[in-house]
Design a protein around this motif. Structure first.
Motif, PDB file in Angstrom:
ATOM      1  N   ALA A 190       0.648  -1.304   0.031  1.00  0.00           N
ATOM      2  CA  ALA A 190      -0.071   0.033   0.111  1.00  0.00           C
ATOM      3  C   ALA A 190       0.798   1.149   0.053  1.00  0.00           C
ATOM      4  N   GLU A 191       0.324   2.274  -0.647  1.00  0.00           N
ATOM      5  CA  GLU A 191       1.018   3.595  -0.626  1.00  0.00           C
ATOM      6  C   GLU A 191       0.937   4.121   0.566  1.00  0.00           C
ATOM      7  N   PRO A 192       1.930   5.116   1.060  1.00  0.00           N
ATOM      8  CA  PRO A 192       1.623   5.750   2.343  1.00  0.00           C
ATOM      9  C   PRO A 192       0.389   6.582   2.351  1.00  0.00           C
ATOM     10  N   SER A 193      -0.236   7.123   1.227  1.00  0.00           N
ATOM     11  CA  SER A 193      -1.408   7.820   1.102  1.00  0.00           C
ATOM     12  C   SER A 193      -2.779   7.223   0.697  1.00  0.00           C
ATOM     13  N   ILE A 194      -2.570   5.865   0.788  1.00  0.00           N
ATOM     14  CA  ILE A 194      -3.892   5.229   0.510  1.00  0.00           C
ATOM     15  C   ILE A 194      -4.975   5.399   1.311  1.00  0.00           C
ATOM     16  N   MET A 195      -4.892   6.164   2.840  1.00  0.00           N
ATOM     17  CA  MET A 195      -5.920   6.225   3.457  1.00  0.00           C
ATOM     18  C   MET A 195      -6.051   7.780   3.489  1.00  0.00           C
ATOM     19  N   ASP A 196      -5.590   8.457   2.843  1.00  0.00           N
ATOM     20  CA  ASP A 196      -5.558  10.057   2.757  1.00  0.00           C
ATOM     21  C   ASP A 196      -6.707  10.286   1.491  1.00  0.00           C
ATOM     22  N   LYS A 197      -7.268   9.514   1.108  1.00  0.00           N
ATOM     23  CA  LYS A 197      -8.123   9.799  -0.270  1.00  0.00           C
ATOM     24  C   LYS A 197      -9.653   9.376   0.320  1.00  0.00           C
ATOM     25  N   PRO A 198     -10.544  10.182  -0.248  1.00  0.00           N
ATOM     26  CA  PRO A 198     -11.989   9.931   0.046  1.00  0.00           C
ATOM     27  C   PRO A 198     -12.422   8.801  -0.483  1.00  0.00           C
ATOM     28  N   PRO A 199     -13.648   7.973   0.252  1.00  0.00           N
ATOM     29  CA  PRO A 199     -13.759   6.870  -0.523  1.00  0.00           C
ATOM     30  C   PRO A 199     -14.384   6.988  -2.039  1.00  0.00           C
TER      31      PRO A 199
END
Length: 400
Positions: A230-239
């Motif tokens: 997973a990229e570090p920003s994977i949970m920085d995006k909206p659904p």
């Protein structure tokens, strides 16, 4: 002793209390959800004081969150409930049918709802939700039967980890698609040149060479991309939107108008360059013989080395490959080595030369080919850097 005399003449010794503290991992899980624009709503049978105290402590809501009890919920209209759900809200002392009402109202608002629970009274909400998640350790059989998923550790952090893993799988499938599709354009351009020139430009790529890319060099790096972390920003995006497709416009643009177009220019350029070394345009393009064989071999080789750059570039969407670890994905590197080995095998094995219409590559050819991926990789790193800066500036603007 009577009721009147039982609690007289007593000496205070101490006070016993019970505490059920939140699990340590819940704090980070809540932060990840907030970063990912995932809204969490506490719906509990506990008192409003307890519910709000826990919600504030774990960072679920601020101290300004509204607490709505079951009695208040009964008197609220559907429109009032929708307005309340749009802000920070906690539900306390709610009944089973009220949990169902909250879930159905959120769905009417266009939200994708996941509901968790362990008791019989949670079953209606678990069944109504888009994703029902029951507790596997303390959950009742009724709750488990009504749910779509069962947690084996009853840990909310596991749900967040599953969301992160699901986003990673989705992202990796798109990386796989970009890589697989981008070679289609450099494969199609030679045939287009032949058709539109009405045969004046001989086929720069033979049918067997096209199959070499489709069935040989494409597959191994693509499988490696499917295992990318997973990229570090994977949970920085909206659904994602409910109607989002794997084959999105971004995927098609990257595959054809970016990676594919560049590979087409380079591979076609390699074909004409070999002909140029042998007298073109003063004499016509070779239609047979050693010059034609070497021109088609270099076209195939250029596509393969463009694919090497594409494999590295597809590993991340916006993050730098250097930050992700240049050699972190061993499967991708295994695929790259396999591509080069297969090209060498086709170039130097006599019976394969006849079958695939290839010729032996000279040392200078290998030097030229080895240079191809470097600028392609660095250009893409530059694009990702600019994109990261743009996203960071946009995030600052939103915060301001």
């Amino acid at each position: 002793l009577t009721i009147d005399t039982a609690e007289t003449n007593l000496t205070f010794v101490g006070l016993a209390i019970m505490s059920d503290p939140p699990r340590p991992e819940i704090y980070e899980a809540i932060k990840k959800c907030h970063r990912a624009s995932i809204k969490i709503i506490m719906v509990t049978g506990d008192s409003s004081l307890t519910a709000k105290s826990v919600a504030v402590k774990i960072g679920l809501t601020s101290d300004k969150a509204r607490v709505v009890t079951g009695g208040e919920l009964d008197s609220m209209s559907k429109e009032d409930l929708k307005k309340a759900l749009a802000g920070e809200i906690i539900f306390a002392r709610v009944a089973p049918e009220q949990k169902y009402k909250i879930v159905s109202t959120l769905q009417e608002m266009g939200e994708i709802v996941a509901s968790t629970g362990d008791g019989v009274n949670d079953a209606p909400a678990l069944k109504k939700a888009d994703i029902g998640v029951a507790m596997g350790v303390t959950g009742t059989d009724v709750a488990k039967d009504a749910a779509d998923m069962i947690l084996t550790d009853d840990n909310f952090a596991s749900i967040v980890a599953a969301i992160e893993e699901g986003r990673t799988v989705y992202s990796n499938i798109q990386k796989f698609l970009i890589y697989i599709l981008n070679s289609n354009l450099p494969e199609a351009v030679p045939s287009a040149l032949f058709l539109f020139s009405r045969g004046a430009i001989p086929l720069p790529l033979t049918v067997m060479q096209i199959l070499t890319v489709d069935l040989g060099t494409d597959m191994m790096p693509a499988l490696g991309l499917g295992s990318e972390k997973a990229e570090p920003s994977i949970m920085d995006k909206p659904p994602r939107a409910r109607d989002a497709h794997l084959m999105s416009k971004t995927v098609l643009w990257k595959a054809f108008a970016w990676y594919g177009l560049i590979a087409s220019i380079i591979s076609s350029g390699a074909y004409f360059f070999v002909n140029h070394l042998n007298g073109w345009p003063l004499k016509g393009l070779a239609t047979s013989g050693n010059t034609y064989v070497m021109a088609t071999t270099m076209t195939l080789a250029a596509i393969i080395f463009c694919q090497i750059a594409a494999a590295m570039n597809c590993r991340t969407e916006n993050a730098s490959v250097f930050k992700a670890g240049l050699f972190a994905n061993k499967l991708v590197w295994f695929g790259i080595v396999f591509e080069i080995f297969l090209l060498a095998l086709l170039s130097y094995t006599p019976f394969l030369q006849e079958l695939f219409h290839t010729g032996p590559l000279a040392p200078t050819d290998w030097i030229f080919l080895a240079i191809i991926p470097i600028p392609l990789f660095l250009i893409e790193e530059g694009r990702k850097w600019l994109n990261r800066r743009r996203l960071a500036a946009k995030k600052v603007d939103v915060v301001d």
